[in-house]
Design a protein around this motif. Structure first.
Motif, PDB file in Angstrom:
ATOM      1  N   PRO A  50       2.074  -7.164   6.631  1.00  0.00           N
ATOM      2  CA  PRO A  50       1.228  -7.917   7.575  1.00  0.00           C
ATOM      3  C   PRO A  50       0.446  -7.019   8.524  1.00  0.00           C
ATOM      4  CG  PRO A  50       3.398  -8.916   7.408  1.00  0.00           C
ATOM      5  CD  PRO A  50       3.481  -7.616   6.689  1.00  0.00           C
ATOM      6  N   ALA A  51       1.092  -5.963   9.038  1.00  0.00           N
ATOM      7  CA  ALA A  51       0.386  -5.037   9.929  1.00  0.00           C
ATOM      8  C   ALA A  51      -0.723  -4.304   9.191  1.00  0.00           C
ATOM      9  CB  ALA A  51       1.375  -4.042  10.540  1.00  0.00           C
ATOM     10  N   ALA A  52      -0.447  -3.900   7.938  1.00  0.00           N
ATOM     11  CA  ALA A  52      -1.475  -3.221   7.155  1.00  0.00           C
ATOM     12  C   ALA A  52      -2.648  -4.154   6.858  1.00  0.00           C
ATOM     13  CB  ALA A  52      -0.870  -2.694   5.848  1.00  0.00           C
ATOM     14  N   ALA A  53      -2.347  -5.421   6.585  1.00  0.00           N
ATOM     15  CA  ALA A  53      -3.416  -6.383   6.322  1.00  0.00           C
ATOM     16  C   ALA A  53      -4.280  -6.602   7.565  1.00  0.00           C
ATOM     17  CB  ALA A  53      -2.814  -7.709   5.845  1.00  0.00           C
ATOM     18  N   LEU A  54      -3.642  -6.729   8.731  1.00  0.00           N
ATOM     19  CA  LEU A  54      -4.402  -6.895   9.965  1.00  0.00           C
ATOM     20  C   LEU A  54      -5.233  -5.661  10.275  1.00  0.00           C
ATOM     21  CD1 LEU A  54      -1.733  -8.656  12.227  1.00  0.00           C
ATOM     22  CD2 LEU A  54      -3.748  -9.693  11.156  1.00  0.00           C
ATOM     23  N   LEU A  55      -4.672  -4.479  10.014  1.00  0.00           N
ATOM     24  CA  LEU A  55      -5.416  -3.238  10.238  1.00  0.00           C
ATOM     25  C   LEU A  55      -6.639  -3.161   9.332  1.00  0.00           C
ATOM     26  CD1 LEU A  55      -5.412  -0.491  11.747  1.00  0.00           C
ATOM     27  CD2 LEU A  55      -4.159   0.440   9.790  1.00  0.00           C
ATOM     28  N   ALA A  56      -6.460  -3.544   8.087  1.00  0.00           N
ATOM     29  CA  ALA A  56      -7.587  -3.517   7.157  1.00  0.00           C
ATOM     30  C   ALA A  56      -8.642  -4.558   7.523  1.00  0.00           C
ATOM     31  CB  ALA A  56      -7.085  -3.760   5.728  1.00  0.00           C
TER      32      ALA A  56
END
Length: 321
Positions: A50-56
């Motif tokens: 989830p954090a990686a998706a938000l960062l992207a």
């Protein structure tokens, strides 16, 4: 009776030797705990997804999109590829140069002033003889938790030419009212004062944490050697605080180059663009003129300048070998 017992023991010994041999071979298959460890690490990737998706979504995608958009010009709702034309406009736009000069003035004046005040306050509030230290620390840090818009509006009311609190106080000493927000020189002073008031306490807390990490034995050894307060401050405190001072200086520099809220609310970049900064000019180009291609080029110019200045500061302030 002895023969069967001997044979059984021999077979048991041979089996144990064979098992040890298989375990010691270099081509033996991996043990089960290692495979189990890899399986146990997989949930960590799912938690980080989830954090990686938000960062992207909110960082990588806008970053790439803005770079791509800087190569286009929009006219009548139609985007046309123009290559590096938007970046060529940067060298012909006088407002770009003026905004960079304004940002440079704020950077050169405000950042050293703020870091110096933060260092002095942190050193004072770290003294053991000072009473109510926790209360003073809280009062110094409180401006950092106020909202940007709220405190900028308060400063605008206080600095009003007619009836402003600052001019009323000056009038008590016989001074004439100052047109804080409509004079080029005083408008810059007002913006610098507002930024310094809000962020000094924030940097003070960071420097104070660095001061508290300095071992007390260094102070004791310096006093035994006959060092005075100034020598302790310059020969022990400042060198030990070098990483903290680098951090606060670089972050304050980035904040000065990205200044928007204070000068937008106080002066809207005026008077005569005296407080116009690159980010405020970017906002006007993008969201008032709807020239998003040129605004993206301004943004990337600011990214490059920020990276270069931060790199220079790291090189100049890095710890000597």
């Amino acid at each position: 009776m002895t023969a069967p017992t001997f044979a059984t023991g021999e077979r048991g010994a041979e089996g144990a030797t064979a098992r040890r041999g298989r375990a010691g071979r270099p081509d033996a298959p991996p043990r089960r705990p290692r495979a189990l460890g890899r399986r146990l690490q997989r949930p960590g990737a799912w938690f980080a997804l989830p954090a990686a998706a938000l960062l992207a979504l909110f960082f990588a995608y806008p970053l790439v999109t803005s770079l791509w958009q800087s190569f286009f010009a929009t006219s009548g709702g139609v985007s046309t590829w123009v290559g590096l034309e938007q970046y060529a406009r940067l060298f012909e736009d006088p407002l770009i140069g003026k905004s960079l000069v304004n940002a440079g003035i704020i950077l050169v004046v405000q950042v050293p002033l703020m870091i110096g005040l933060a260092l002095g306050l942190a050193y004072l509030l770290n003294q053991s003889w000072l009473r109510f230290r926790s209360g003073f620390r809280l009062l110094t840090f409180l401006p950092a938790v106020t909202t940007l818009v709220a405190y900028a509006v308060v400063f605008r009311v206080m600095l009003s030419t007619d009836g402003g609190a600052v001019n009323q106080v000056l009038g008590l000493f016989g001074a004439q009212p100052i047109d804080w927000l409509n004079n080029e020189w005083w408008a810059r002073v007002a913006v610098i004062a507002a930024i310094t008031w809000r962020w000094t306490g924030y940097n003070m807390v960071i420097i104070l944490a660095g001061l508290q990490s300095i071992p007390g034995e260094l102070y004791e050894a310096a006093r035994i050697d006959g060092a005075g307060r100034w020598q302790i401050f310059t020969r022990i405190v400042i060198p030990q605080l070098r990483p903290v001072l680098i951090f606060t200086t670089v972050t304050s520099t980035i904040g000065a180059l990205q200044l928007f809220d204070e000068n937008y609310i106080l002066t809207e970049g005026g008077p005569n663009d005296a407080t116009l900064t690159p980010v405020l000019y970017l906002y006007k180009v993008g969201f008032r003129q709807f020239d998003f291609g040129y605004a993206s080029a301004i943004a990337w110019l600011l990214v490059v300048l920020t990276a270069v200045i931060a790199f220079i500061q790291f090189r100049l302030m890095r710890e000597k070998p």
